[in-house]
Write a protein that holds these residues in place. Structure first.
Motif, PDB file in Angstrom:
ATOM      1  N   LEU A  53     -24.781   8.695  29.410  1.00 16.13           N
ATOM      2  CA  LEU A  53     -23.722   8.946  30.397  1.00 16.13           C
ATOM      3  C   LEU A  53     -24.033  10.227  31.155  1.00 16.13           C
ATOM      4  O   LEU A  53     -24.611  11.159  30.585  1.00 16.13           O
ATOM      5  N   ARG A  54     -23.612  10.264  32.393  1.00 15.19           N
ATOM      6  CA  ARG A  54     -23.765  11.512  33.147  1.00 15.19           C
ATOM      7  C   ARG A  54     -22.632  12.460  32.741  1.00 15.19           C
ATOM      8  O   ARG A  54     -21.454  12.107  32.880  1.00 15.19           O
ATOM      9  N   GLY A  55     -23.005  13.645  32.246  1.00 23.58           N
ATOM     10  CA  GLY A  55     -21.981  14.621  31.867  1.00 23.58           C
ATOM     11  C   GLY A  55     -21.279  15.144  33.106  1.00 23.58           C
ATOM     12  O   GLY A  55     -21.844  15.125  34.199  1.00 23.58           O
ATOM     13  N   GLY A  56     -20.057  15.600  32.936  1.00 25.67           N
ATOM     14  CA  GLY A  56     -19.282  16.112  34.072  1.00 25.67           C
ATOM     15  C   GLY A  56     -17.923  15.429  34.096  1.00 25.67           C
ATOM     16  O   GLY A  56     -17.696  14.457  33.364  1.00 25.67           O
ATOM     17  N   GLU A  57     -17.042  15.948  34.932  1.00 29.02           N
ATOM     18  CA  GLU A  57     -15.658  15.443  34.932  1.00 29.02           C
ATOM     19  C   GLU A  57     -15.585  13.939  35.208  1.00 29.02           C
ATOM     20  O   GLU A  57     -14.672  13.261  34.766  1.00 29.02           O
ATOM     21  N   GLY A  58     -16.584  13.416  35.952  1.00 23.31           N
ATOM     22  CA  GLY A  58     -16.600  11.980  36.245  1.00 23.31           C
ATOM     23  C   GLY A  58     -16.659  11.132  34.980  1.00 23.31           C
ATOM     24  O   GLY A  58     -16.228   9.968  34.979  1.00 23.31           O
ATOM     25  N   ALA A  59     -17.189  11.700  33.900  1.00 26.41           N
ATOM     26  CA  ALA A  59     -17.259  10.939  32.637  1.00 26.41           C
ATOM     27  C   ALA A  59     -15.868  10.732  32.048  1.00 26.41           C
ATOM     28  O   ALA A  59     -15.641   9.792  31.285  1.00 26.41           O
ATOM     29  N   LYS A  60     -14.943  11.636  32.397  1.00 26.42           N
ATOM     30  CA  LYS A  60     -13.588  11.561  31.824  1.00 26.42           C
ATOM     31  C   LYS A  60     -12.709  10.668  32.689  1.00 26.42           C
ATOM     32  O   LYS A  60     -11.734  11.121  33.281  1.00 26.42           O
ATOM     33  N   SER A  61     -13.090   9.381  32.794  1.00 30.08           N
ATOM     34  CA  SER A  61     -12.297   8.509  33.661  1.00 30.08           C
ATOM     35  C   SER A  61     -12.064   7.185  32.961  1.00 30.08           C
ATOM     36  O   SER A  61     -12.836   6.787  32.071  1.00 30.08           O
ATOM     37  N   VAL A  62     -11.020   6.517  33.389  1.00 27.67           N
ATOM     38  CA  VAL A  62     -10.699   5.203  32.818  1.00 27.67           C
ATOM     39  C   VAL A  62     -11.858   4.249  33.101  1.00 27.67           C
ATOM     40  O   VAL A  62     -12.223   3.432  32.259  1.00 27.67           O
ATOM     41  N   ARG A  63     -12.461   4.408  34.271  1.00 29.72           N
ATOM     42  CA  ARG A  63     -13.563   3.515  34.621  1.00 29.72           C
ATOM     43  C   ARG A  63     -14.742   3.675  33.641  1.00 29.72           C
ATOM     44  O   ARG A  63     -15.322   2.700  33.190  1.00 29.72           O
ATOM     45  N   THR A  64     -15.072   4.924  33.296  1.00 30.99           N
ATOM     46  CA  THR A  64     -16.180   5.133  32.342  1.00 30.99           C
ATOM     47  C   THR A  64     -15.793   4.606  30.963  1.00 30.99           C
ATOM     48  O   THR A  64     -16.610   4.002  30.274  1.00 30.99           O
ATOM     49  N   LEU A  65     -14.538   4.819  30.584  1.00 25.46           N
ATOM     50  CA  LEU A  65     -14.092   4.310  29.276  1.00 25.46           C
ATOM     51  C   LEU A  65     -14.266   2.793  29.226  1.00 25.46           C
ATOM     52  O   LEU A  65     -14.734   2.230  28.230  1.00 25.46           O
ATOM     53  N   GLU A  66     -13.928   2.131  30.312  1.00 24.93           N
ATOM     54  CA  GLU A  66     -14.032   0.674  30.357  1.00 24.93           C
ATOM     55  C   GLU A  66     -15.508   0.252  30.270  1.00 24.93           C
ATOM     56  O   GLU A  66     -15.863  -0.674  29.540  1.00 24.93           O
ATOM     57  N   ARG A  67     -16.357   0.999  30.979  1.00 29.79           N
ATOM     58  CA  ARG A  67     -17.786   0.667  30.974  1.00 29.79           C
ATOM     59  C   ARG A  67     -18.376   0.844  29.568  1.00 29.79           C
ATOM     60  O   ARG A  67     -19.108  -0.017  29.079  1.00 29.79           O
ATOM     61  N   VAL A  68     -18.012   1.928  28.899  1.00 35.15           N
ATOM     62  CA  VAL A  68     -18.527   2.179  27.549  1.00 35.15           C
ATOM     63  C   VAL A  68     -18.020   1.095  26.598  1.00 35.15           C
ATOM     64  O   VAL A  68     -18.771   0.547  25.779  1.00 35.15           O
ATOM     65  N   THR A  69     -16.746   0.754  26.737  1.00 33.44           N
ATOM     66  CA  THR A  69     -16.160  -0.263  25.859  1.00 33.44           C
ATOM     67  C   THR A  69     -16.888  -1.591  26.049  1.00 33.44           C
ATOM     68  O   THR A  69     -17.253  -2.261  25.071  1.00 33.44           O
ATOM     69  N   ALA A  70     -17.131  -1.946  27.304  1.00 37.19           N
ATOM     70  CA  ALA A  70     -17.806  -3.221  27.591  1.00 37.19           C
ATOM     71  C   ALA A  70     -19.204  -3.239  26.966  1.00 37.19           C
ATOM     72  O   ALA A  70     -19.670  -4.281  26.495  1.00 37.19           O
ATOM     73  N   ALA A  71     -19.838  -2.070  26.911  1.00 32.95           N
ATOM     74  CA  ALA A  71     -21.207  -2.013  26.367  1.00 32.95           C
ATOM     75  C   ALA A  71     -21.211  -2.085  24.836  1.00 32.95           C
ATOM     76  O   ALA A  71     -22.278  -2.205  24.231  1.00 32.95           O
ATOM     77  N   CYS A  72     -20.040  -1.996  24.217  1.00 32.33           N
ATOM     78  CA  CYS A  72     -19.996  -1.908  22.743  1.00 32.33           C
ATOM     79  C   CYS A  72     -19.201  -3.048  22.105  1.00 32.33           C
ATOM     80  O   CYS A  72     -18.931  -3.003  20.901  1.00 32.33           O
TER      81      CYS A  72
END
Ligand code: NAD
Length: 341
Positions: A53-72
């Motif tokens: 994941l790219r570190g930074g405030e952009g990582a703290k988003s619902v969209r990233t959470l959804e992407r990580v969840t989908a990958a797992c």
């Protein structure tokens, strides 16, 4: 119930990763993977799935959470989640560990920035931003382990080290008079700042794990305006720096209200490892929004709620603090002075 302090383990990342058992996923800052290739190799040897994941405030988003969840999705609930990164990856991973299949078995924090090692990997909080509003969604989910791997801190810039030191100073000036006296004579090394900062936070969190007794709020010293600065700069002022500048605002507000002794405020300002142009940066960013925008950002702060007036953590003495109501007239006058400085 799980204990609220993580088991702390120090050592090289590869040695600690070799102790992992069972299915696991690492949410890992891609910059850390690039700068420290042994991290990826150790994870692969331990058969840990890696989500870069790219570190930074952009990582703290619902969209990233959804992407990580989908990958797992095919991982079981009994998995271990590792957060390998700074505070942003740690915050996201905390929310993921808490919500993935209603909560995973084990959560390990591997802080790779000074700020994460001192502060964000301790205390069980994880949060996502919504738009430019910091930490609008969040959970409490305490890590089972924290791994402190010194070799990962060797690639931090001077500015990144300073951000961690500022968070450690925040804890010392508000909560630990002895360390304050020691540090004002001799500033701490990063290693000492990590040990002392984590210890202060762990002891406080143990007394008020879910922020119900009004004790953890002390950790918000510098955060009221720190969050505003992050928002108005669209996160160009990074969290650690923002807290450092926010502490200057809190000192000025404290002096204006007669809560913080003027001499103490001057002493604290002198020892805080802010950059030399800190007041100029404050003037730039506090001058940017209109008073109405500032008001809106302050009332979006999750710690207040729409009805309450502004309350700020202010210093009353070395290692002592209070939560004080601050009228709109008072904070506006301080902000006006700071913006014109
Ligand atoms: N949950 C909490 O209790 C808590 C407490 C304090 C702060 N926070 C949150 O932490 C976040 C800030 O954390 P941060 O400053 O670590 O930010 P970050 O995660 O964005 O990391 C900062 C930068 O450092 C890079 N980086 C990470 N490890 C590195 C390494 N070893 N070497 C070189 N570069 C590296 C990252 O890629 C990133 O660009 C904020 O979102 C803040 O709200 C949370």
């Amino acid at each position: 119930m799980k204990p609220h302090a993580a088991i702390e383990r120090r050592g090289r990342f590869d040695a600690l990763a070799a102790t992992l058992e069972g299915p696991a996923v690492a949410l890992a800052d891609e910059k850390v993977l690039r700068l420290h290739p042994h991290v990826g190799r150790a994870l692969s040897r331990a058969k840990v799935r890696v989500v870069p994941l790219r570190g930074g405030e952009g990582a703290k988003s619902v969209r990233t959470l959804e992407r990580v969840t989908a990958a797992c999705l095919e991982l079981p609930r009994g998995s271990t989640v590792l957060a390998v990164g700074g505070g942003t990856i740690g915050d996201l991973a905390t929310v993921f560990a808490h919500t993935f299949k209603r909560g995973v078995r084990r959560f390990v924090q591997v802080p790779t920035t000074a700020l994460a090692a001192v502060d964000s990997s301790v205390g069980g909080k994880g949060a996502l931003n919504v738009g430019a509003t910091k930490n609008a969604l969040g959970v409490f989910h305490f890590a089972d382990e924290a791994w402190l791997c010194d070799e990962l801190f060797t690639t931090l810039s001077g500015a990144q080290v300073r951000e961690g030191l500022l968070e450690a100073w925040k804890m010392v000036v508000t909560l630990d008079a002895k360390a304050w006296t020691r540090w004002s004579g001799r500033p701490p090394s990063l290693d000492e700042a990590i040990t002392i900062g984590r210890g202060i936070k762990e002891r406080l969190v143990a007394k008020d794990p879910f922020e119900q007794r009004g004790l953890r709020v002390a950790l918000n010293f510098g955060h009221t305006f720190g969050h505003v600065l992050e928002s108005v700069s669209r996160f160009r002022v990074r969290h650690g720096e923002a807290v450092g500048l926010g502490m200057l605002v809190a000192l000025d507000v404290g002096v204006a209200l007669g809560v913080t002794p003027r001499a103490l405020a001057a002493e604290v300002e002198q020892v805080l490892p802010n950059t030399r142009d800190a007041r100029a940066r404050l003037a730039r960013w506090l001058g940017a929004p209109t008073p109405g925008e500032l008001e809106r950002l302050l009332s979006a702060d999750k710690k207040r709620g729409a009805e309450a007036g502004l309350q700020m953590v202010l210093l009353t003495g070395p290692g002592r603090w209070t939560l004080a109501p601050v009228s709109a007239a008072a904070w506006r006058a301080v902000v006006k002075r700071l913006a014109q400085a």
